[in-house]
Design an enzyme around this catalytic site. Sequence first.
Site, mmCIF file in Angstrom:
data_model
loop_
_atom_site.group_PDB
_atom_site.id
_atom_site.type_symbol
_atom_site.label_atom_id
_atom_site.label_comp_id
_atom_site.label_asym_id
_atom_site.label_seq_id
_atom_site.Cartn_x
_atom_site.Cartn_y
_atom_site.Cartn_z
ATOM 1 N N GLY A 198 0.873 -1.182 0.000
ATOM 2 C CA GLY A 198 0.000 0.000 0.000
ATOM 3 C C GLY A 198 0.905 1.224 0.000
ATOM 4 O O GLY A 198 2.079 1.150 -0.397
ATOM 5 N N ILE A 219 2.453 2.782 2.292
ATOM 6 C CA ILE A 219 3.665 2.666 3.119
ATOM 7 C C ILE A 219 4.697 1.768 2.411
ATOM 8 O O ILE A 219 5.862 2.126 2.257
ATOM 9 C CB ILE A 219 3.303 2.110 4.515
ATOM 10 C CG1 ILE A 219 2.407 3.108 5.248
ATOM 11 C CG2 ILE A 219 4.563 1.792 5.324
ATOM 12 C CD1 ILE A 219 1.763 2.577 6.518
ATOM 13 N N ARG A 256 -2.372 -8.600 -2.122
ATOM 14 C CA ARG A 256 -3.588 -9.419 -2.307
ATOM 15 C C ARG A 256 -3.919 -9.580 -3.783
ATOM 16 O O ARG A 256 -4.352 -10.631 -4.226
ATOM 17 C CB ARG A 256 -4.790 -8.723 -1.654
ATOM 18 C CG ARG A 256 -4.926 -8.945 -0.185
ATOM 19 C CD ARG A 256 -6.024 -8.049 0.357
ATOM 20 N NE ARG A 256 -7.349 -8.584 0.126
ATOM 21 C CZ ARG A 256 -8.352 -7.911 -0.426
ATOM 22 N NH1 ARG A 256 -8.183 -6.691 -0.849
ATOM 23 N NH2 ARG A 256 -9.529 -8.458 -0.556
ATOM 24 N N ARG A 260 3.066 -2.422 -9.813
ATOM 25 C CA ARG A 260 3.223 -1.425 -8.743
ATOM 26 C C ARG A 260 4.515 -0.673 -9.020
ATOM 27 O O ARG A 260 5.526 -1.300 -9.366
ATOM 28 C CB ARG A 260 3.348 -2.078 -7.353
ATOM 29 C CG ARG A 260 2.234 -3.011 -6.936
ATOM 30 C CD ARG A 260 0.943 -2.249 -6.633
ATOM 31 N NE ARG A 260 -0.015 -3.054 -5.889
ATOM 32 C CZ ARG A 260 -0.761 -4.039 -6.388
ATOM 33 N NH1 ARG A 260 -0.640 -4.380 -7.641
ATOM 34 N NH2 ARG A 260 -1.625 -4.693 -5.624
ATOM 35 N N ARG A 316 1.853 -5.468 12.039
ATOM 36 C CA ARG A 316 1.195 -5.814 13.292
ATOM 37 C C ARG A 316 1.805 -7.113 13.814
ATOM 38 O O ARG A 316 2.071 -8.043 13.036
ATOM 39 C CB ARG A 316 -0.306 -6.015 13.078
ATOM 40 C CG ARG A 316 -1.077 -4.706 12.948
ATOM 41 C CD ARG A 316 -1.110 -3.927 14.264
ATOM 42 N NE ARG A 316 -1.876 -2.695 14.213
ATOM 43 C CZ ARG A 316 -1.364 -1.473 13.994
ATOM 44 N NH1 ARG A 316 -0.065 -1.317 13.786
ATOM 45 N NH2 ARG A 316 -2.142 -0.408 14.000
ATOM 46 N N HIS A 352 7.133 0.003 19.112
ATOM 47 C CA HIS A 352 6.083 0.456 18.178
ATOM 48 C C HIS A 352 6.216 1.963 17.906
ATOM 49 O O HIS A 352 5.305 2.745 18.207
ATOM 50 C CB HIS A 352 4.695 0.130 18.755
ATOM 51 C CG HIS A 352 3.615 0.121 17.701
ATOM 52 N ND1 HIS A 352 2.526 -0.704 17.753
ATOM 53 C CD2 HIS A 352 3.463 0.843 16.563
ATOM 54 C CE1 HIS A 352 1.734 -0.494 16.714
ATOM 55 N NE2 HIS A 352 2.300 0.448 15.971
HETATM 56 C C1 OXD Z 1 -0.802 2.887 13.125
HETATM 57 C C2 OXD Z 1 0.286 2.553 14.042
HETATM 58 O O1 OXD Z 1 -0.966 4.058 12.770
HETATM 59 O O2 OXD Z 1 0.633 1.383 14.184
HETATM 60 O O3 OXD Z 1 -1.529 1.984 12.720
HETATM 61 O O4 OXD Z 1 0.854 3.467 14.675
#
Ligand code: OXD
Length: 311
Positions: free
Chosen positions: A148, A150, A170, A175, A227, A274
């Site tokens: 995407g 990012i 997906r 790209r 994530r 994070h």
């Molecule tokens: C988000 C983060 O913006 O992980 O999703 O900070």
Amino acid sequence: MSRVILVYNEAAASTYADQLARLLPSSAGYRIFPCTSREEAARAVGEAEIIFCWRFPTDLFREARRLRWVQAMGAGVEDLVIAPLPDTVLVTRVVGLFGVPMSEYVFAHMLAHAQRLQRQYAQQADRLWKPFMAGRLAGARLGIAGVGSIGLAMAARGKAFGMEVWGLARTPGDRPHVDRLFTPDQVRAFTAGVDYLVSTLPDTPECRGLIDPEAMKEGAVLINVGRGATIDEDAILRAVRSGRIHAVLDVFRQEPLPPDHPFWTEPNITVTPHLSGLTRPAEAVEYFVANLGRFERGEPLVGVVDRDRGY
Ligand code: OXD
């Protein structure tokens, strides 16, 4: 009667609300309610027409009788897509603000690995004059899972460094800056073929477990900025402990990472809290205000979430 915007952020609601109050013309007729806790949000949610939030206590949506739109302050919306919200409520996320900072994080770690920065610093600490040959990004293969906005920002920088860029998405198709695109049914070839595997994947059922760190090639580096739930943490530990890979992890199944978690002390794992794509309040507020203008004019919003897709 003035309309209510509930601003929810446990760490910085008043920073967001102050910036918002500065940017919104007083004639706009909104009342802004900054909330840093569930208790505060519970008092305001019944009046809110718009919620601008990060990690909102989603069960409170049941009491949001006037709600028309929820704007997330970040990119990931795994909590909002499963929240009890009627389909008539729009959900939007931030798109387009995180490509630069997250790419810089990724390239900082890739360069540190290739250049063996830790060894350079250690030699200085020991006053040791001992030249050694560093590695290079040029010619290495960068694999980006999730192309995407990012991932595409990372791809552009990968090409600038002379890397070969592979992407995993997906849907097939061209790209920019991606030399070869793989779809999920080809994930093993993608995983096994790259020197640096960067995951930007969202936490959706399709993405969980998609990348198998034990299938990565010897000496490769795994960087997870998507994530934590998407990559099996036990498998990461096994792959690292076998000496196969190095891992740089910015996201975890449980955050904050518990103090006794083995990742903290594993020599070939770099742990960061994070921080690769932290939201800057001024940027997110500007984004929100631009969307609010569209909302007022009845135009399509930017960053609309497809709740079935999960982002
Ligand atoms: C988000 C983060 O913006 O992980 O999703 O900070």
